[in-house]
Design a protein around this motif. Structure first.
Motif, PDB file in Angstrom:
ATOM      1  N   HIS A  17       0.830  -1.214   0.000  1.00  9.23           N
ATOM      2  CA  HIS A  17       0.000   0.000   0.000  1.00  9.23           C
ATOM      3  C   HIS A  17       0.859   1.257   0.000  1.00  9.23           C
ATOM      4  CE1 HIS A  17      -3.792  -2.182   1.677  1.00  9.23           C
ATOM      5  NE2 HIS A  17      -3.414  -2.617   0.495  1.00  9.23           N
ATOM      6  N   LYS A  20       2.240   1.618  -3.550  1.00 11.99           N
ATOM      7  CA  LYS A  20       1.179   2.017  -4.487  1.00 11.99           C
ATOM      8  C   LYS A  20       0.816   3.491  -4.310  1.00 11.99           C
ATOM      9  CE  LYS A  20       0.282  -1.979  -6.469  1.00 11.99           C
ATOM     10  NZ  LYS A  20       0.405  -2.244  -7.878  1.00 11.99           N
ATOM     11  N   ARG A  21       0.768   3.954  -3.075  1.00  5.39           N
ATOM     12  CA  ARG A  21       0.478   5.375  -2.828  1.00  5.39           C
ATOM     13  C   ARG A  21       1.597   6.256  -3.382  1.00  5.39           C
ATOM     14  NH1 ARG A  21      -0.810   3.852   3.074  1.00  5.39           N
ATOM     15  NH2 ARG A  21      -2.823   2.840   2.769  1.00  5.39           N
ATOM     16  N   GLU A  38      -7.084  -0.715  -2.526  1.00  9.18           N
ATOM     17  CA  GLU A  38      -6.174  -1.354  -1.571  1.00  9.18           C
ATOM     18  C   GLU A  38      -6.720  -2.701  -1.107  1.00  9.18           C
ATOM     19  OE1 GLU A  38      -5.046   1.417   1.506  1.00  9.18           O
ATOM     20  OE2 GLU A  38      -3.617   2.406   0.152  1.00  9.18           O
ATOM     21  N   HIS A  41      -6.233  -5.120  -3.962  1.00 15.93           N
ATOM     22  CA  HIS A  41      -4.836  -5.497  -4.112  1.00 15.93           C
ATOM     23  C   HIS A  41      -4.407  -6.453  -3.006  1.00 15.93           C
ATOM     24  CE1 HIS A  41      -0.377  -4.861  -4.444  1.00 15.93           C
ATOM     25  NE2 HIS A  41      -0.726  -5.224  -5.648  1.00 15.93           N
TER      26      HIS A  41
END
Length: 145
Positions: A17, A20-21, A38, A41
Motif C-alpha cells: 500500500h 502504491k500510494r 487497496e 490489491h
C-alpha cells in the motif's frame, strides 16, 4: 529470502500500500487508484501467495522478519520480477545484490522514473534500463484539423 507464506500477508500488505500510494503520487495518470483498490490489491496478494502457480518470495532480515516481497512470472524470454516492495528504501542496495544472485537470469522489473533510490541500486547491481514508458492525457480534439 524464502518462499512467501500466508502468515506473511500482514507484513506484505502495508509495504504494498505504501508503494502504491507513492506510485500514484509520482504518476497519477498511470496509477489511478480507485475506491477499494487497496482491499482488492490485498486480496490479489493473498491469491498470489496461496497459489501454487505463482513464485512468491519474501525478503527477511536476520530475525526472519519480513522486510520485502516480490513475485516472479516466467516469460518466454525472461523472468518478470513484479510487486517488488521493501519496508525501508535503504534496503535497496542489499536487495538488488540478493536479487542478482538469486533470481534466474535474464530478469526484468519496472521502476518509476522518479524512483531514484531503486534506480541507483539496480544500476549499482549491474542492471540497466531497456525501455521507458511515458503517459499523457490527450484532448479528444487533439490531432484533428
Amino acid at each position: 529470502m524464502r518462499g512467501a507464506a500466508a502468515g506473511d500477508i500482514s507484513a506484505i500488505v502495508p509495504m504494498a500500500h505504501l508503494m502504491k500510494r507513492q506510485l500514484a503520487e509520482w504518476s497519477p495518470l498511470y496509477f489511478r487508484p480507485r475506491d477499494g483498490a487497496e482491499e482488492l490489491h490485498a486480496a490479489y496478494l493473498e491469491f498470489l501467495i496461496g497459489s501454487e502457480d505463482n513464485e512468491t518470495q519474501v525478503i527477511v532480515d536476520d530475525n526472519d522478519t519480513v522486510v520485502g516481497f516480490f513475485h516472479v512470472v516466467a516469460q518466454p524470454r525472461h523472468r518478470w520480477v513484479d510487486d517488488l516492495y521493501l519496508s525501508d528504501p535503504r534496503r535497496w542496495p542489499q536487495t538488488v545484490t540478493l536479487l542478482v544472485g538469486e533470481v534466474a537470469t535474464p530478469w526484468v522489473t519496472c521502476v518509476s522514473h522518479y524512483d531514484d533510490v531503486r534506480s541507483a541500486a539496480l544500476r549499482s547491481g549491474g542492471l540497466e534500463p531497456v525501455s521507458t514508458f511515458w503517459a499523457r492525457t490527450l484532448d479528444a480534439t487533439q490531432g484533428r484539423d
